[in-house]
Enzyme design. Structure first.
Site, PDB file in Angstrom:
ATOM      1  N   TYR A 125      44.647 -10.203 -36.272  1.00 30.37           N
ATOM      2  CA  TYR A 125      45.801 -11.253 -35.810  1.00 30.37           C
ATOM      3  C   TYR A 125      46.226 -10.575 -34.568  1.00 30.37           C
ATOM      4  CZ  TYR A 125      50.321 -13.275 -35.621  1.00 30.37           C
ATOM      5  OH  TYR A 125      51.554 -13.907 -35.208  1.00 30.37           O
ATOM      6  N   MET A 126      46.497  -9.306 -34.350  1.00 30.70           N
ATOM      7  CA  MET A 126      47.085  -8.811 -33.143  1.00 30.70           C
ATOM      8  C   MET A 126      46.124  -8.832 -32.003  1.00 30.70           C
ATOM      9  SD  MET A 126      50.076  -7.939 -33.713  1.00 30.70           S
ATOM     10  CE  MET A 126      51.465  -7.023 -34.202  1.00 30.70           C
TER      11      MET A 126
END
Length: 210
Positions: A125-126
């Site tokens: 996600y990051m």
């Protein structure tokens, strides 16, 4: 002019839409399916059906600003992270550039620029947020990047911090405060090419995000 809300049916998106409607900010809520429209219609909020994973260009017709608060959510796999948090955000930037919108307000994440320092489960996600943010920064689109810390469900205080030092080391922010911050930013049209970390804190939103 009208603000297109991408991710309107999400937890932050719904709160933002309600608050925007209350202050008279013209918005159009982009929803994935017709079944999601009644909640908005009951509140007098204009909607358009469009899928972030498909063609959604028509959703932007007549809009001069975009708020992107879409997210794949914690219960989906890496495939949705790629399609929504990365590719969806990139396509929103490209659409904003193509249509010449005045600004794109992007909800990102605190420390997205250091994805390998995130917990292992959050790294995909990051990475997606990091790449999408980089694409937005390098584009010609005037923008504001809002980077919340760990999202929690709590009542709005409308008081925030913009660094860990200021928050006393507390890496969290209520979704309600994020929604209030987005409403402020959506109305503060003079804020261009800015980036803000957002955490729960003690300063009024208007003072912190200026």
């Amino acid at each position: 002019m009208t603000t297109l809300v991408i991710g309107a049916n999400g937890q932050i998106g719904r709160q933002f839409c309600e608050l925007a409607q209350a202050v008279g900010l013209p918005i159009r809520a982009m929803v994935r399916a017709a079944e999601q429209q009644p909640w908005f219609g009951e509140r007098g909020i204009d909607t358009v059906v469009a899928d972030l994973e498909d063609d959604f260009k028509h959703a932007c017709d007549g809009c001069d600003q975009i708020v992107f608060t879409a997210g794949s959510g914690p219960h989906t796999g890496p495939d949705k992270t790629l399609l929504i948090d990365l590719h969806g955000a990139i396509r929103a930037t490209d659409l904003a550039c193509e249509r010449g919108v005045s600004r794109l307000l992007m909800v990102s994440a605190m420390r997205a620029e250091k994805p390998l320092e995130a917990p292992e489960a959050l790294r995909p996600y990051m990475v997606a947020k990091h790449a999408a943010d980089a694409h937005l920064r390098s584009s010609a689109v005037p923008h504001v990047l809002l980077k919340p810390g760990r999202l929690v469900d709590a009542p709005a205080t409308q008081r925030v911090a913009t660094s860990l030092e200021e928050s006393g080391g507390e890496n969290r922010v209520s979704r309600a405060n994020v929604a209030h911050a987005l409403v402020h930013l959506a109305q503060a049209r003079d804020l261009l090419n800015r980036e803000y970390v957002l955490l729960d804190g003690e300063r009024p939103i208007v003072e912190a995000l200026s």
